[in-house]
Design a protein around this motif. Structure first.
Motif, PDB file in Angstrom:
ATOM      1  N   MET A  20       0.833  -1.202   0.000  1.00 53.89           N
ATOM      2  CA  MET A  20       0.000   0.000   0.000  1.00 53.89           C
ATOM      3  C   MET A  20       0.872   1.258   0.000  1.00 53.89           C
ATOM      4  O   MET A  20       0.639   2.189  -0.738  1.00 53.89           O
ATOM      5  CB  MET A  20      -0.913  -0.005   1.218  1.00 53.89           C
ATOM      6  N   TYR A  21       1.877   1.289   0.889  1.00 54.33           N
ATOM      7  CA  TYR A  21       2.815   2.412   0.940  1.00 54.33           C
ATOM      8  C   TYR A  21       4.225   1.885   0.697  1.00 54.33           C
ATOM      9  O   TYR A  21       4.567   0.788   1.118  1.00 54.33           O
ATOM     10  CB  TYR A  21       2.813   3.088   2.315  1.00 54.33           C
ATOM     11  N   ASP A  22       5.051   2.696   0.016  1.00 58.40           N
ATOM     12  CA  ASP A  22       6.465   2.373  -0.105  1.00 58.40           C
ATOM     13  C   ASP A  22       7.262   3.269   0.841  1.00 58.40           C
ATOM     14  O   ASP A  22       8.043   2.787   1.652  1.00 58.40           O
ATOM     15  CB  ASP A  22       6.942   2.556  -1.538  1.00 58.40           C
ATOM     16  N   TYR A  23       7.030   4.581   0.736  1.00 56.56           N
ATOM     17  CA  TYR A  23       7.697   5.505   1.647  1.00 56.56           C
ATOM     18  C   TYR A  23       6.831   6.735   1.850  1.00 56.56           C
ATOM     19  O   TYR A  23       5.908   7.027   1.077  1.00 56.56           O
ATOM     20  CB  TYR A  23       9.079   5.906   1.114  1.00 56.56           C
ATOM     21  N   LEU A  24       7.130   7.463   2.912  1.00 55.53           N
ATOM     22  CA  LEU A  24       6.493   8.743   3.201  1.00 55.53           C
ATOM     23  C   LEU A  24       7.595   9.788   3.342  1.00 55.53           C
ATOM     24  O   LEU A  24       8.635   9.513   3.941  1.00 55.53           O
ATOM     25  CB  LEU A  24       5.678   8.674   4.495  1.00 55.53           C
ATOM     26  N   LYS A  25       7.349  10.966   2.802  1.00 52.86           N
ATOM     27  CA  LYS A  25       8.335  12.037   2.875  1.00 52.86           C
ATOM     28  C   LYS A  25       7.657  13.272   3.431  1.00 52.86           C
ATOM     29  O   LYS A  25       6.642  13.727   2.899  1.00 52.86           O
ATOM     30  CB  LYS A  25       8.901  12.313   1.480  1.00 52.86           C
ATOM     31  N   GLY A  26       8.185  13.793   4.532  1.00 51.16           N
ATOM     32  CA  GLY A  26       7.535  14.947   5.138  1.00 51.16           C
ATOM     33  C   GLY A  26       8.319  15.542   6.282  1.00 51.16           C
ATOM     34  O   GLY A  26       9.526  15.298   6.438  1.00 51.16           O
ATOM     35  N   ALA A  86       6.422  -0.093   6.378  1.00 50.76           N
ATOM     36  CA  ALA A  86       5.754  -1.390   6.251  1.00 50.76           C
ATOM     37  C   ALA A  86       4.415  -1.274   6.956  1.00 50.76           C
ATOM     38  O   ALA A  86       4.332  -0.737   8.064  1.00 50.76           O
ATOM     39  CB  ALA A  86       6.598  -2.491   6.878  1.00 50.76           C
ATOM     40  N   LEU A  87       3.375  -1.763   6.312  1.00 49.11           N
ATOM     41  CA  LEU A  87       2.043  -1.736   6.901  1.00 49.11           C
ATOM     42  C   LEU A  87       1.803  -3.036   7.651  1.00 49.11           C
ATOM     43  O   LEU A  87       1.892  -4.124   7.082  1.00 49.11           O
ATOM     44  CB  LEU A  87       0.976  -1.557   5.812  1.00 49.11           C
ATOM     45  N   ASN A  88       1.543  -2.922   8.950  1.00 47.04           N
ATOM     46  CA  ASN A  88       1.272  -4.097   9.782  1.00 47.04           C
ATOM     47  C   ASN A  88      -0.231  -4.201  10.009  1.00 47.04           C
ATOM     48  O   ASN A  88      -0.845  -3.291  10.565  1.00 47.04           O
ATOM     49  CB  ASN A  88       2.005  -3.962  11.127  1.00 47.04           C
ATOM     50  N   HIS A  89      -0.814  -5.303   9.574  1.00 48.84           N
ATOM     51  CA  HIS A  89      -2.265  -5.451   9.617  1.00 48.84           C
ATOM     52  C   HIS A  89      -2.649  -6.599  10.548  1.00 48.84           C
ATOM     53  O   HIS A  89      -2.295  -7.743  10.309  1.00 48.84           O
ATOM     54  CB  HIS A  89      -2.795  -5.727   8.204  1.00 48.84           C
ATOM     55  N   LYS A  90      -3.353  -6.260  11.627  1.00 51.50           N
ATOM     56  CA  LYS A  90      -3.891  -7.268  12.539  1.00 51.50           C
ATOM     57  C   LYS A  90      -5.402  -7.251  12.432  1.00 51.50           C
ATOM     58  O   LYS A  90      -5.988  -6.397  11.763  1.00 51.50           O
ATOM     59  CB  LYS A  90      -3.450  -6.964  13.974  1.00 51.50           C
ATOM     60  N   GLU A  91      -6.040  -8.194  13.098  1.00 49.23           N
ATOM     61  CA  GLU A  91      -7.501  -8.292  13.014  1.00 49.23           C
ATOM     62  C   GLU A  91      -8.192  -7.022  13.494  1.00 49.23           C
ATOM     63  O   GLU A  91      -9.207  -6.601  12.931  1.00 49.23           O
ATOM     64  CB  GLU A  91      -8.000  -9.486  13.829  1.00 49.23           C
ATOM     65  N   ASP A  92      -7.642  -6.399  14.539  1.00 50.56           N
ATOM     66  CA  ASP A  92      -8.319  -5.255  15.143  1.00 50.56           C
ATOM     67  C   ASP A  92      -7.582  -3.933  14.982  1.00 50.56           C
ATOM     68  O   ASP A  92      -7.992  -2.913  15.524  1.00 50.56           O
ATOM     69  CB  ASP A  92      -8.555  -5.511  16.634  1.00 50.56           C
ATOM     70  N   SER A  93      -6.485  -3.922  14.237  1.00 51.31           N
ATOM     71  CA  SER A  93      -5.739  -2.674  14.100  1.00 51.31           C
ATOM     72  C   SER A  93      -4.776  -2.717  12.916  1.00 51.31           C
ATOM     73  O   SER A  93      -4.432  -3.791  12.411  1.00 51.31           O
ATOM     74  CB  SER A  93      -4.949  -2.377  15.378  1.00 51.31           C
ATOM     75  N   MET A  94      -4.348  -1.519  12.500  1.00 51.20           N
ATOM     76  CA  MET A  94      -3.299  -1.383  11.492  1.00 51.20           C
ATOM     77  C   MET A  94      -2.282  -0.362  11.998  1.00 51.20           C
ATOM     78  O   MET A  94      -2.652   0.590  12.682  1.00 51.20           O
ATOM     79  CB  MET A  94      -3.881  -0.924  10.153  1.00 51.20           C
ATOM     80  N   GLY A 100       7.359 -11.130  15.588  1.00 48.61           N
ATOM     81  CA  GLY A 100       6.455 -10.025  15.314  1.00 48.61           C
ATOM     82  C   GLY A 100       7.194  -8.724  15.155  1.00 48.61           C
ATOM     83  O   GLY A 100       8.427  -8.682  15.071  1.00 48.61           O
ATOM     84  N   VAL A 101       6.436  -7.642  15.137  1.00 49.79           N
ATOM     85  CA  VAL A 101       7.006  -6.307  14.924  1.00 49.79           C
ATOM     86  C   VAL A 101       8.052  -5.970  15.979  1.00 49.79           C
ATOM     87  O   VAL A 101       9.163  -5.536  15.670  1.00 49.79           O
ATOM     88  CB  VAL A 101       5.891  -5.242  14.933  1.00 49.79           C
ATOM     89  N   LYS A 102       7.707  -6.183  17.246  1.00 42.08           N
ATOM     90  CA  LYS A 102       8.594  -5.784  18.339  1.00 42.08           C
ATOM     91  C   LYS A 102       9.922  -6.513  18.282  1.00 42.08           C
ATOM     92  O   LYS A 102      10.996  -5.894  18.405  1.00 42.08           O
ATOM     93  CB  LYS A 102       7.910  -6.049  19.685  1.00 42.08           C
ATOM     94  N   LEU A 103       9.894  -7.831  18.100  1.00 41.46           N
ATOM     95  CA  LEU A 103      11.133  -8.601  18.100  1.00 41.46           C
ATOM     96  C   LEU A 103      11.966  -8.298  16.855  1.00 41.46           C
ATOM     97  O   LEU A 103      13.196  -8.198  16.939  1.00 41.46           O
ATOM     98  CB  LEU A 103      10.831 -10.099  18.180  1.00 41.46           C
ATOM     99  N   ALA A 104      11.320  -8.114  15.722  1.00 39.40           N
ATOM    100  CA  ALA A 104      12.051  -7.778  14.498  1.00 39.40           C
ATOM    101  C   ALA A 104      12.784  -6.440  14.659  1.00 39.40           C
ATOM    102  O   ALA A 104      13.928  -6.291  14.228  1.00 39.40           O
ATOM    103  CB  ALA A 104      11.089  -7.716  13.314  1.00 39.40           C
ATOM    104  N   LEU A 105      12.131  -5.473  15.310  1.00 39.37           N
ATOM    105  CA  LEU A 105      12.771  -4.178  15.548  1.00 39.37           C
ATOM    106  C   LEU A 105      13.945  -4.310  16.514  1.00 39.37           C
ATOM    107  O   LEU A 105      14.973  -3.647  16.348  1.00 39.37           O
ATOM    108  CB  LEU A 105      11.755  -3.180  16.097  1.00 39.37           C
ATOM    109  N   LEU A 106      13.804  -5.150  17.535  1.00 41.09           N
ATOM    110  CA  LEU A 106      14.902  -5.345  18.485  1.00 41.09           C
ATOM    111  C   LEU A 106      16.120  -5.949  17.794  1.00 41.09           C
ATOM    112  O   LEU A 106      17.268  -5.585  18.089  1.00 41.09           O
ATOM    113  CB  LEU A 106      14.443  -6.256  19.629  1.00 41.09           C
ATOM    114  N   ILE A 107      15.878  -6.873  16.871  1.00 40.83           N
ATOM    115  CA  ILE A 107      16.981  -7.486  16.127  1.00 40.83           C
ATOM    116  C   ILE A 107      17.686  -6.435  15.270  1.00 40.83           C
ATOM    117  O   ILE A 107      18.916  -6.369  15.218  1.00 40.83           O
ATOM    118  CB  ILE A 107      16.472  -8.650  15.252  1.00 40.83           C
TER     119      ILE A 107
END
Length: 209
Positions: free
Chosen positions: A1-7, A53-61, A85-92
């Motif tokens: 959906m998104y590649d990058y945001l610039k702002g 990166a867009l992270n899509h869960k059942e109840d949130s994005m 998941g997101v948290k562990l991937a970021l820690l790595i």
């Protein structure tokens, strides 16, 4: 959906109940983008480009952001491992640079990988087992032709194939990978190790974006 945001960078937080994140204003819209502490520490300007990166869960994005597309792509690859998941991937990615992480995969050094917070020996072994083939797909890569490169030291063909394979797995075309490898071998005569060629190739390609 998104590649990058610039702002415009509105704020950045490393210690928040929402976790490490930035707020980026793009066309009068403020985007809350989760990211790692290492990324926040490297942000020096108010106007920035963030690969997301867009992270899509059942109840949130939610959005997760990085300063380079290579980090974003590795983040997505890490999350393809079940239980990561997101948290562990970021820690790595906070613990290791892209070239360090790929070098760990190549050497299958699960002990080094387990230095990352939240990554035990079993998880490290699982990550390496599931990701090495995704990063280095030997069967689908034709080696780079380096016959027109004048180099003073012989570079092992295996190193060239490994670097090319990793670059292609990160989304670069065969021509882009070839151009980067040739550039490094032409201008860095002492660069013969796989991890060094990869490191400089990634730096070169990041400047071409």
């Amino acid at each position: 959906m998104y590649d990058y945001l610039k702002g415009h960078l509105v704020s950045k937080q490393t210690n928040s109940y929402r976790g490490s994140h930035i707020v980026l204003e793009v066309n009068n819209i403020g985007y809350l983008i989760h990211t790692g502490k290492s990324t926040i520490e490297r942000i020096e300007e108010d106007n920035i480009k963030i690969y997301v990166a867009l992270n899509h869960k059942e109840d949130s994005m939610s959005l997760t952001g990085f300063l380079t597309k290579e980090e974003r792509d590795i983040f997505n690859i890490l999350q393809s491992v079940s239980g990561i998941g997101v948290k562990l991937a970021l820690l790595i990615l906070d613990e290791f640079s892209i070239s360090e992480l790929i070098d760990i995969m190549i050497r299958e050094d699960f002990k080094e990988l387990s230095r990352a917070k939240g990554v035990g020996a079993k998880v490290a072994q699982k990550i390496i087992l599931e990701l090495k083939d995704k990063l280095i797909n030997w069967s689908n890569v034709t080696p780079v032709d380096v016959s027109d490169i004048e180099i003073t030291k012989e570079v092992p063909q295996d190193s060239i194939v490994e670097v090319q394979s990793v670059l292609i797995s990160l989304g670069y075309s065969a021509n882009e990978a070839k151009g980067a490898i040739k550039e490094i071998l032409n201008y860095k005569k002492d660069c013969t190790k796989t991890e060094d060629i990869l490191k400089y190739a990634l730096e070169y390609l990041s400047k071409m974006v």
